[in-house]
Design an enzyme around this catalytic site. Structure first.
Site, mmCIF file in Angstrom:
data_model
loop_
_atom_site.group_PDB
_atom_site.id
_atom_site.type_symbol
_atom_site.label_atom_id
_atom_site.label_comp_id
_atom_site.label_asym_id
_atom_site.label_seq_id
_atom_site.Cartn_x
_atom_site.Cartn_y
_atom_site.Cartn_z
ATOM 1 N N SER A 131 30.377 39.194 43.140
ATOM 2 C CA SER A 131 31.114 38.236 41.810
ATOM 3 C C SER A 131 31.159 36.972 42.592
ATOM 4 O O SER A 131 31.289 36.143 43.417
ATOM 5 C CB SER A 131 31.606 39.082 41.917
ATOM 6 O OG SER A 131 32.867 38.077 40.785
ATOM 7 N N TYR A 144 40.188 42.935 45.466
ATOM 8 C CA TYR A 144 38.994 41.685 44.231
ATOM 9 C C TYR A 144 38.549 41.231 45.537
ATOM 10 O O TYR A 144 37.484 41.339 45.777
ATOM 11 C CB TYR A 144 38.978 42.249 43.733
ATOM 12 C CG TYR A 144 37.964 41.643 42.403
ATOM 13 C CD1 TYR A 144 36.763 43.556 42.008
ATOM 14 C CD2 TYR A 144 36.824 41.066 42.048
ATOM 15 C CE1 TYR A 144 35.975 43.011 41.692
ATOM 16 C CE2 TYR A 144 35.865 40.655 41.170
ATOM 17 C CZ TYR A 144 34.904 42.338 41.089
ATOM 18 O OH TYR A 144 34.556 41.535 40.140
#
Length: 239
Positions: A131, A144
């Site tokens: 990501s 995350y």
């Protein structure tokens, strides 16, 4: 091509599965969402295996399913991912933390470990979905960001180790893509005017990195920009 796609029942994984199948690839979808995964596999003429990527035996079984069904493995797209749903303050939740690290980091480590014997035989490729949270800070979800930074580090490090065996390792780093993982953040992004990335653009970036000959790269996918490998600065060496 024979491809195993974790988190393949929905979102980016499903879109890549459809595109690769349309190009003639044999696809094994690995997911915990039976209701979406089984019909998708049937739709594209592939196979489905239930797989909790935080479990090493499940990853090994998924690879074995691909080898048994199609005779080998050329691509492991380690794509399954979740948000943490908690922070490090009073909202910290150990079960949520373990789940996020288990899916986002262990899922890549276990998936790569399980797939390596088959990929070494085929001189295949690992693609891990990281990501942009793997290259920048994410105050809204530090956990995350932590596991996605770890995936980026793993891609860059493992690629050099596996190069002599002819196995490529690539990272895919999309911005906020139009998938279910956005959850409650979708409305906030809309209010802020932050563009949400069409999944089709992530698929195109995936195909470009797959068709190239690079390894250890982390391709950013950002609205309005041409996708390419993120350029990391060299760390200062000793004096």
């Amino acid at each position: 091509m024979i491809a195993l796609i974790t988190g393949g029942a929905n979102g980016i994984g499903a879109a890549v599965a459809r595109r690769l199948a349309a190009d003639g690839a044999k696809i094994v979808i690995a997911d915990v969402d039976d209701a979406a995964g089984r019909p998708l596999a049937a739709e594209i003429g592939g196979a489905y295996v239930r797989c909790d990527v935080s479990s090493l035996p499940d990853n090994e079984a998924a690879v074995a399913a691909a080898v048994t069904a199609y005779g080998g493995l050329d691509l492991a797209f380690l794509n399954a991912g979740v948000t943490s749903g908690c922070g490090l303050g009073e909202d910290f939740d150990l079960a949520r933390y373990r789940r996020a690290m288990g899916v986002n980091l262990d899922g890549v480590v276990f998936g790569a470990h399980a797939a390596l014997p088959a990929l070494t035989r085929s001189r295949g490729t690992i693609v891990a979905t990281a990501s942009m949270a793997g290259v920048v800070g994410v105050p809204a979800d530090p956990i995350y960001a932590a596991n996605k930074h770890a995936v980026v580090g793993l891609v860059r490090s493992l690629a050099e180790q596996l190069a002599p065996a002819g196995v490529r390792v690539q990272g895919l780093c999309p911005s906020f893509a139009d998938t279910a993982i956005l959850g409650e953040h979708r409305e906030l992004l809309s209010e802020l005017g932050f563009p949400i990335l069409p999944v089709s653009e992530v698929v195109e970036a995936f195909l470009r990195l797959l068709e190239g000959d690079g390894t250890g790269e982390c391709w950013f996918v950002i609205p309005g920009r041409e996708s390419q490998p993120f350029v990391f600065r060299r760390a200062p060496g000793p004096r």
